[in-house]
Design a protein around this motif. Structure first.
Motif, PDB file in Angstrom:
ATOM      1  N   LEU A 120      40.392  43.562  20.900  1.00 26.71           N
ATOM      2  CA  LEU A 120      40.215  42.665  22.307  1.00 26.71           C
ATOM      3  C   LEU A 120      40.002  41.078  21.951  1.00 26.71           C
ATOM      4  O   LEU A 120      39.644  40.478  22.869  1.00 26.71           O
ATOM      5  N   ASP A 121      40.515  40.549  20.604  1.00 24.05           N
ATOM      6  CA  ASP A 121      40.314  39.295  20.302  1.00 24.05           C
ATOM      7  C   ASP A 121      38.971  38.819  20.724  1.00 24.05           C
ATOM      8  O   ASP A 121      38.551  37.717  20.725  1.00 24.05           O
ATOM      9  N   ASN A 145      29.712  47.861  25.135  1.00 23.44           N
ATOM     10  CA  ASN A 145      30.050  49.012  26.245  1.00 23.44           C
ATOM     11  C   ASN A 145      31.759  48.947  25.994  1.00 23.44           C
ATOM     12  O   ASN A 145      32.440  49.877  25.741  1.00 23.44           O
ATOM     13  N   ARG A 146      32.351  47.870  26.032  1.00 22.69           N
ATOM     14  CA  ARG A 146      33.547  47.495  25.908  1.00 22.69           C
ATOM     15  C   ARG A 146      34.175  47.888  24.501  1.00 22.69           C
ATOM     16  O   ARG A 146      35.229  48.508  24.255  1.00 22.69           O
ATOM     17  N   LEU A 147      33.360  47.667  23.503  1.00 22.53           N
ATOM     18  CA  LEU A 147      33.648  47.830  22.184  1.00 22.53           C
ATOM     19  C   LEU A 147      33.855  49.093  21.665  1.00 22.53           C
ATOM     20  O   LEU A 147      34.746  49.816  21.408  1.00 22.53           O
TER      21      LEU A 147
END
Length: 238
Positions: A158-159, A129-131
């Motif tokens: 986001l490393d 979901n962050r991706l």
């Protein structure tokens, strides 16, 4: 997929487990189907060659440099040639198609499809979901499988997320992937008239002649293709 939920149960998801008594598409293996197979194969030929090279098998199974315009049946290996799709092939295609079509009538931006042999790492769903908040994608192959691994990192987010862009629109095993609304529509069209197995069909769809698709393979172990690593027995191994 929404922005703040962190567990699978918080998402709108469906399980397509029952084998259908009939399919929403018609399929017959005839001369037209064989011709369509070869036509589709010419589209994805380079991506299949590239995958063979990634597996280190290009020398053991040499292929013509380009797709042969004449007598392909005599010049290509047996595994590439037209074949009748099995009931298992058609069942898998049907389930993916149902998931895609159900998604297309929602207002969501992305669809996550996972087959039943996928093993999820802790927090896998929230990480994905962050991706999708960080970049615009059309297709992300998440779990891989069959020895096909990411070799270059073209995109780092986001490393945490490292992805290889596949300009050849190659897919791996279709066991876990994300589709955008844009790509889902062409996937639906392709799967509605099936010719090839699901993974090759996805690659055919992503080779849209109308626009370039943003196709990526995700590096890492957010999800693992269980049958490829011997942790799950798939229907192909039954």
């Amino acid at each position: 997929m929404s922005n703040n939920d962190t567990t699978l149960m918080d998402y709108d998801f469906k399980v397509y487990s029952r084998e259908p008594t009939s399919f929403s598409f018609n399929y017959s293996y005839d001369e037209l189907t064989r011709e369509r197979w070869l036509s589709c194969l010419s589209i994805i030929y380079q991506s299949l060659k590239d995958n063979m090279q990634l597996l280190g098998q290009s020398d053991s199974f040499p292929l013509p440099e380009i797709f042969p315009d004449s007598q392909p049946m005599e010049q290509l290996p047996q595994w590439m040639l037209p074949r009748c799709l099995t009931l298992g092939d058609l069942s898998v295609i049907s389930k993916h198609l149902r998931a895609v079509n159900d998604f297309l009538i929602t207002s969501e931006d992305y669809l996550l499809i996972m087959e039943d042999d996928v093993i999820l790492a802790p927090q896998a769903i929230s990480q994905l979901n962050r991706l999708i908040q960080e970049h615009i994608f059309d297709f992300i192959d998440i779990a891989g499988g069959d020895g096909l691994k990411v070799h270059e990192h073209h995109l780092s987010l986001l490393d945490t997320f490292y992805l290889e862009e596949k300009t050849n629109c190659a897919t791996r095993t279709a066991c876990a992937y994300i589709l955008s609304r844009n790509s889902a529509s062409v996937v639906s069209t392709t799967l509605s008239s099936p010719v090839m197995p699901i993974d090759w069909s996805l690659s055919v769809a992503l080779h849209s002649r109308n626009q370039r698709m943003g196709v990526y393979w995700l590096d890492g172990d957010i999800m693992v293709h269980g049958s490829s690593v011997g942790l799950v027995k798939s229907w192909r191994q039954s």
